[in-house]
Design a protein around this motif. Structure first.
Motif, PDB file in Angstrom:
ATOM      1  N   VAL A  12      -6.206  21.044 -16.200  1.00  0.00           N
ATOM      2  CA  VAL A  12      -5.555  20.845 -14.937  1.00  0.00           C
ATOM      3  C   VAL A  12      -4.181  20.008 -15.181  1.00  0.00           C
ATOM      4  O   VAL A  12      -3.071  20.325 -14.820  1.00  0.00           O
ATOM      5  CB  VAL A  12      -6.497  20.409 -14.035  1.00  0.00           C
ATOM      6  CG1 VAL A  12      -5.436  19.864 -12.646  1.00  0.00           C
ATOM      7  CG2 VAL A  12      -7.523  21.376 -13.372  1.00  0.00           C
ATOM      8  N   GLN A  13      -4.307  18.984 -16.111  1.00  0.00           N
ATOM      9  CA  GLN A  13      -3.103  17.988 -16.095  1.00  0.00           C
ATOM     10  C   GLN A  13      -2.016  18.853 -16.787  1.00  0.00           C
ATOM     11  O   GLN A  13      -1.085  18.665 -16.827  1.00  0.00           O
ATOM     12  CB  GLN A  13      -3.687  16.722 -16.932  1.00  0.00           C
ATOM     13  CG  GLN A  13      -2.456  15.835 -17.230  1.00  0.00           C
ATOM     14  CD  GLN A  13      -2.889  14.514 -17.855  1.00  0.00           C
ATOM     15  OE1 GLN A  13      -4.188  14.374 -18.305  1.00  0.00           O
ATOM     16  NE2 GLN A  13      -2.185  13.622 -18.198  1.00  0.00           N
ATOM     17  N   ARG A  14      -2.625  19.555 -17.857  1.00  0.00           N
ATOM     18  CA  ARG A  14      -1.417  20.419 -18.647  1.00  0.00           C
ATOM     19  C   ARG A  14      -0.884  21.253 -17.862  1.00  0.00           C
ATOM     20  O   ARG A  14       0.228  21.591 -17.847  1.00  0.00           O
ATOM     21  CB  ARG A  14      -2.263  20.895 -19.759  1.00  0.00           C
ATOM     22  CG  ARG A  14      -1.150  21.805 -20.838  1.00  0.00           C
ATOM     23  CD  ARG A  14      -1.896  22.473 -22.098  1.00  0.00           C
ATOM     24  NE  ARG A  14      -2.890  23.307 -21.481  1.00  0.00           N
ATOM     25  CZ  ARG A  14      -4.248  23.194 -21.964  1.00  0.00           C
ATOM     26  NH1 ARG A  14      -4.517  22.031 -22.474  1.00  0.00           N
ATOM     27  NH2 ARG A  14      -5.358  24.133 -21.513  1.00  0.00           N
ATOM     28  N   LEU A  18       3.892  23.101 -14.559  1.00  0.00           N
ATOM     29  CA  LEU A  18       4.231  23.593 -13.361  1.00  0.00           C
ATOM     30  C   LEU A  18       5.060  22.660 -12.377  1.00  0.00           C
ATOM     31  O   LEU A  18       5.819  23.182 -11.517  1.00  0.00           O
ATOM     32  CB  LEU A  18       3.116  24.138 -12.575  1.00  0.00           C
ATOM     33  CG  LEU A  18       2.265  25.362 -13.286  1.00  0.00           C
ATOM     34  CD1 LEU A  18       1.281  25.548 -12.552  1.00  0.00           C
ATOM     35  CD2 LEU A  18       3.194  26.532 -13.548  1.00  0.00           C
ATOM     36  N   TRP A  19       4.918  21.487 -12.701  1.00  0.00           N
ATOM     37  CA  TRP A  19       5.691  20.512 -11.807  1.00  0.00           C
ATOM     38  C   TRP A  19       6.007  19.339 -12.780  1.00  0.00           C
ATOM     39  O   TRP A  19       5.548  18.318 -12.674  1.00  0.00           O
ATOM     40  CB  TRP A  19       4.425  19.783 -10.819  1.00  0.00           C
ATOM     41  CG  TRP A  19       5.297  19.121  -9.804  1.00  0.00           C
ATOM     42  CD1 TRP A  19       5.506  17.818  -9.861  1.00  0.00           C
ATOM     43  CD2 TRP A  19       5.454  19.402  -8.397  1.00  0.00           C
ATOM     44  NE1 TRP A  19       5.956  17.331  -8.857  1.00  0.00           N
ATOM     45  CE2 TRP A  19       6.009  18.414  -7.584  1.00  0.00           C
ATOM     46  CE3 TRP A  19       5.268  20.896  -7.887  1.00  0.00           C
ATOM     47  CZ2 TRP A  19       6.422  18.295  -6.552  1.00  0.00           C
ATOM     48  CZ3 TRP A  19       5.743  20.749  -6.459  1.00  0.00           C
ATOM     49  CH2 TRP A  19       6.034  19.670  -5.909  1.00  0.00           C
ATOM     50  N   PRO A  20       7.349  19.680 -13.382  1.00  0.00           N
ATOM     51  CA  PRO A  20       7.811  18.586 -14.323  1.00  0.00           C
ATOM     52  C   PRO A  20       7.974  17.347 -13.671  1.00  0.00           C
ATOM     53  O   PRO A  20       8.540  17.002 -12.300  1.00  0.00           O
ATOM     54  CB  PRO A  20       8.996  19.232 -14.783  1.00  0.00           C
ATOM     55  CG  PRO A  20       9.072  20.602 -14.345  1.00  0.00           C
ATOM     56  CD  PRO A  20       7.997  20.700 -13.275  1.00  0.00           C
TER      57      PRO A  20
END
Length: 102
Positions: A88-90, A95-97
């Motif tokens: 999830v973190q990756r 997806l959200w820089p």
């Protein structure tokens, strides 16, 4: 067993397990749902919306993601939660820089 069926069966078990650990009765959810609704969710007859999951989690005094993690981890390895957090973190980082270009 298909992934969909595993998750469908795991969500009711996760809700019931957390409710049992927190020593909550189905009636304790009366401000967000009826006892009958909670019973049908725990038996897998109804699938709560994300909004309803948020309300249920609030009564349980947990974050809604905790409920989802327990749902997905219940049928996986003992390290499943840690592995899921890494994934999830990756995904979120991709997806959200952190620095969004405007």
């Amino acid at each position: 067993m298909s992934s969909k069926r595993r998750v469908t069966n795991s969500l009711p078990r996760a809700i019931k397990a957390i409710r049992d650990v927190r020593a909550l009765s189905q009636e304790d959810f009366s401000l967000v749902s009826s006892r009958t609704y909670m019973s049908t969710v725990e038996r897998g007859l109804k699938s709560p919306t994300l909004g309803k999951l948020e309300q249920i989690a609030s009564v349980m005094q947990i974050h809604p993601l905790t409920l989802l993690v327990l749902t997905y981890a219940s049928s996986a390895s003992p390290n499943a939660a840690a592995e899921m957090f890494d994934i999830v973190q990756r995904d979120v980082e991709q997806l959200w820089p952190r620095e969004r270009k405007v």
